[in-house]
Design a protein around this motif. Sequence first.
Motif, PDB file in Angstrom:
ATOM      1  N   TRP A   9      -4.445  -1.785  -7.594  1.00 24.76           N
ATOM      2  CA  TRP A   9      -5.717  -1.504  -8.277  1.00 24.76           C
ATOM      3  C   TRP A   9      -5.513  -1.381  -9.764  1.00 24.76           C
ATOM      4  O   TRP A   9      -6.395  -1.715 -10.557  1.00 24.76           O
ATOM      5  CB  TRP A   9      -6.392  -0.277  -7.691  1.00 24.76           C
ATOM      6  CG  TRP A   9      -5.926   1.057  -8.188  1.00 24.76           C
ATOM      7  CD1 TRP A   9      -5.116   1.932  -7.557  1.00 24.76           C
ATOM      8  CD2 TRP A   9      -6.287   1.694  -9.425  1.00 24.76           C
ATOM      9  NE1 TRP A   9      -4.907   3.046  -8.309  1.00 24.76           N
ATOM     10  CE2 TRP A   9      -5.622   2.944  -9.458  1.00 24.76           C
ATOM     11  CE3 TRP A   9      -7.093   1.348 -10.508  1.00 24.76           C
ATOM     12  CZ2 TRP A   9      -5.732   3.826 -10.511  1.00 24.76           C
ATOM     13  CZ3 TRP A   9      -7.215   2.232 -11.571  1.00 24.76           C
ATOM     14  CH2 TRP A   9      -6.535   3.454 -11.555  1.00 24.76           C
ATOM     15  N   ALA A  12      -5.510  -4.896 -11.090  1.00 28.65           N
ATOM     16  CA  ALA A  12      -6.867  -5.446 -11.058  1.00 28.65           C
ATOM     17  C   ALA A  12      -7.735  -4.843 -12.150  1.00 28.65           C
ATOM     18  O   ALA A  12      -8.474  -5.546 -12.844  1.00 28.65           O
ATOM     19  CB  ALA A  12      -7.497  -5.183  -9.685  1.00 28.65           C
ATOM     20  N   LEU A  13      -7.618  -3.529 -12.323  1.00 27.61           N
ATOM     21  CA  LEU A  13      -8.412  -2.866 -13.358  1.00 27.61           C
ATOM     22  C   LEU A  13      -8.002  -3.354 -14.735  1.00 27.61           C
ATOM     23  O   LEU A  13      -8.835  -3.657 -15.581  1.00 27.61           O
ATOM     24  CB  LEU A  13      -8.219  -1.345 -13.253  1.00 27.61           C
ATOM     25  CG  LEU A  13      -8.842  -0.500 -14.372  1.00 27.61           C
ATOM     26  CD1 LEU A  13     -10.348  -0.710 -14.411  1.00 27.61           C
ATOM     27  CD2 LEU A  13      -8.517   0.976 -14.168  1.00 27.61           C
ATOM     28  N   GLY A  16      -9.403  -6.709 -15.629  1.00 25.49           N
ATOM     29  CA  GLY A  16     -10.807  -6.649 -16.008  1.00 25.49           C
ATOM     30  C   GLY A  16     -11.002  -6.068 -17.392  1.00 25.49           C
ATOM     31  O   GLY A  16     -11.835  -6.521 -18.170  1.00 25.49           O
ATOM     32  N   SER A 216      -8.309   1.674  -2.970  1.00 30.88           N
ATOM     33  CA  SER A 216      -8.349   1.310  -4.387  1.00 30.88           C
ATOM     34  C   SER A 216      -9.633   1.767  -5.051  1.00 30.88           C
ATOM     35  O   SER A 216     -10.665   1.972  -4.404  1.00 30.88           O
ATOM     36  CB  SER A 216      -8.234  -0.217  -4.549  1.00 30.88           C
ATOM     37  OG  SER A 216      -9.440  -0.856  -4.186  1.00 30.88           O
ATOM     38  N   ASP A 217      -9.549   1.894  -6.377  1.00 26.31           N
ATOM     39  CA  ASP A 217     -10.724   2.219  -7.183  1.00 26.31           C
ATOM     40  C   ASP A 217     -11.771   1.114  -7.113  1.00 26.31           C
ATOM     41  O   ASP A 217     -12.970   1.384  -7.187  1.00 26.31           O
ATOM     42  CB  ASP A 217     -10.315   2.434  -8.641  1.00 26.31           C
ATOM     43  CG  ASP A 217     -10.081   3.903  -8.961  1.00 26.31           C
ATOM     44  OD1 ASP A 217     -10.172   4.715  -8.035  1.00 26.31           O
ATOM     45  OD2 ASP A 217      -9.805   4.222 -10.122  1.00 26.31           O
ATOM     46  N   ASN A 218     -11.315  -0.131  -7.014  1.00 25.82           N
ATOM     47  CA  ASN A 218     -12.270  -1.237  -6.949  1.00 25.82           C
ATOM     48  C   ASN A 218     -13.200  -1.089  -5.753  1.00 25.82           C
ATOM     49  O   ASN A 218     -14.412  -1.323  -5.856  1.00 25.82           O
ATOM     50  CB  ASN A 218     -11.534  -2.577  -6.881  1.00 25.82           C
ATOM     51  CG  ASN A 218     -10.912  -2.968  -8.208  1.00 25.82           C
ATOM     52  OD1 ASN A 218     -11.331  -2.490  -9.255  1.00 25.82           O
ATOM     53  ND2 ASN A 218      -9.909  -3.821  -8.170  1.00 25.82           N
ATOM     54  N   GLN A 219     -12.654  -0.717  -4.609  1.00 22.58           N
ATOM     55  CA  GLN A 219     -13.484  -0.488  -3.430  1.00 22.58           C
ATOM     56  C   GLN A 219     -14.475   0.647  -3.684  1.00 22.58           C
ATOM     57  O   GLN A 219     -15.653   0.554  -3.316  1.00 22.58           O
ATOM     58  CB  GLN A 219     -12.608  -0.148  -2.225  1.00 22.58           C
ATOM     59  CG  GLN A 219     -11.707  -1.276  -1.754  1.00 22.58           C
ATOM     60  CD  GLN A 219     -10.851  -0.852  -0.569  1.00 22.58           C
ATOM     61  OE1 GLN A 219     -11.356  -0.333   0.419  1.00 22.58           O
ATOM     62  NE2 GLN A 219      -9.539  -1.067  -0.668  1.00 22.58           N
ATOM     63  N   GLN A 221     -15.673   1.684  -6.532  1.00 23.74           N
ATOM     64  CA  GLN A 221     -16.706   1.279  -7.488  1.00 23.74           C
ATOM     65  C   GLN A 221     -17.790   0.443  -6.809  1.00 23.74           C
ATOM     66  O   GLN A 221     -18.983   0.602  -7.100  1.00 23.74           O
ATOM     67  CB  GLN A 221     -16.076   0.493  -8.634  1.00 23.74           C
ATOM     68  CG  GLN A 221     -15.200   1.328  -9.548  1.00 23.74           C
ATOM     69  CD  GLN A 221     -14.444   0.481 -10.529  1.00 23.74           C
ATOM     70  OE1 GLN A 221     -14.991  -0.447 -11.139  1.00 23.74           O
ATOM     71  NE2 GLN A 221     -13.159   0.765 -10.711  1.00 23.74           N
ATOM     72  N   ASN A 222     -17.387  -0.446  -5.902  1.00 23.21           N
ATOM     73  CA  ASN A 222     -18.373  -1.245  -5.170  1.00 23.21           C
ATOM     74  C   ASN A 222     -19.287  -0.360  -4.334  1.00 23.21           C
ATOM     75  O   ASN A 222     -20.503  -0.586  -4.257  1.00 23.21           O
ATOM     76  CB  ASN A 222     -17.665  -2.264  -4.271  1.00 23.21           C
ATOM     77  CG  ASN A 222     -16.998  -3.385  -5.055  1.00 23.21           C
ATOM     78  OD1 ASN A 222     -17.422  -3.693  -6.167  1.00 23.21           O
ATOM     79  ND2 ASN A 222     -15.959  -3.979  -4.491  1.00 23.21           N
ATOM     80  N   ALA A 246     -17.280  -1.246 -17.133  1.00 21.89           N
ATOM     81  CA  ALA A 246     -17.861  -1.904 -15.958  1.00 21.89           C
ATOM     82  C   ALA A 246     -19.313  -2.284 -16.220  1.00 21.89           C
ATOM     83  O   ALA A 246     -20.126  -1.444 -16.600  1.00 21.89           O
ATOM     84  CB  ALA A 246     -17.769  -0.986 -14.741  1.00 21.89           C
TER      85      ALA A 246
END
Length: 316
Positions: A9, A12-13, A16, A216-219, A221-222, A246
């Motif tokens: 994550w 990935a972060l 971005g 993960s943080d991405n999950q 955030q979604n 974001a």
Amino acid sequence: MSSPRSRAWQVALLGGLLAFATACGGGPDGAGGGQQQQKPSAVPDNTALLGAIKADPQLAGALPPAVAQAKTLRLASNIQSAPNNFYAADGKTPIGYEVDLAKAVGAKLGVTVAYQDLAFGSLITSLQSGRVDLTMAAMNDTKERQQQIDFVDYFSSGITIMIRKGNPDGITGPDTLCGKNVAVVQGTSHQKFAAAQSAKCTQAGKPAITVTATDSDNQNQNQLRTGRVAAILNDLPSAVYISRTAGDGKFFEVVPGQPIEGGRYGMGFAKNNSKLRDAVKQALQSLVTDGTYGKILQSWGVEQGAIKEAAVNGGS
């Protein structure tokens, strides 16, 4: 660092954030387009602020002879943690609020700062071996680490609540999480805090917190964007930066207030290098006193973590 994270994550972060930095047209070193910003950038240009810092001859005179002669501080970090420290869009230039603070301390001492990007696990040994002069990498100042190295504390992090823009669920602090769905990353201190806070809710006769733990943080955030959870628990710097980047700052915001269960980040020094430790401490305290320190943190949106005193080994 303050809580275990998966490298996936973070990568990935970071990807971005670098893409966002490119869109913003530059970073603290003024690489392109900074004057065209119509609103505060997630990657601020602090060139003028840092350039205005005058070296203090008395503090410079307190440096160890080797550093004074080289006029360089060899600083080790693990450069991958926005907004603490990460690479600009060129993939080479370290940026972040820690980087700006390090540059400011160097300017006050009349030296430049040379970064070395090392694995987090090798930072302490790099100090002990004399490979570097200091470290600065969002490392928590703890009693356990104080047995190996000394710290000069520069920031207070902790758990922060991230919510949807406009706060549709009316969350103003930990007590208002009762009865809400809250997302955390599996195995972190955030998960432990959520469970403890849920117990407090039920003890007070309020509904429990429904805790959703993901990888993960991405999950997370979604889930927050779609309203499946009402809040995310995260570390202060990450939460603030995600909120600012974001969706170009349109998706999330951070609940105001001091970090929850705060812990101090410290610059690390070898136990036999107290002369440099004390010189850096005095330089940082001077920047706190004259307001430069606060301006740097505010430009990065992390002023909630400001300290009032640059203490030595002030962590617990």
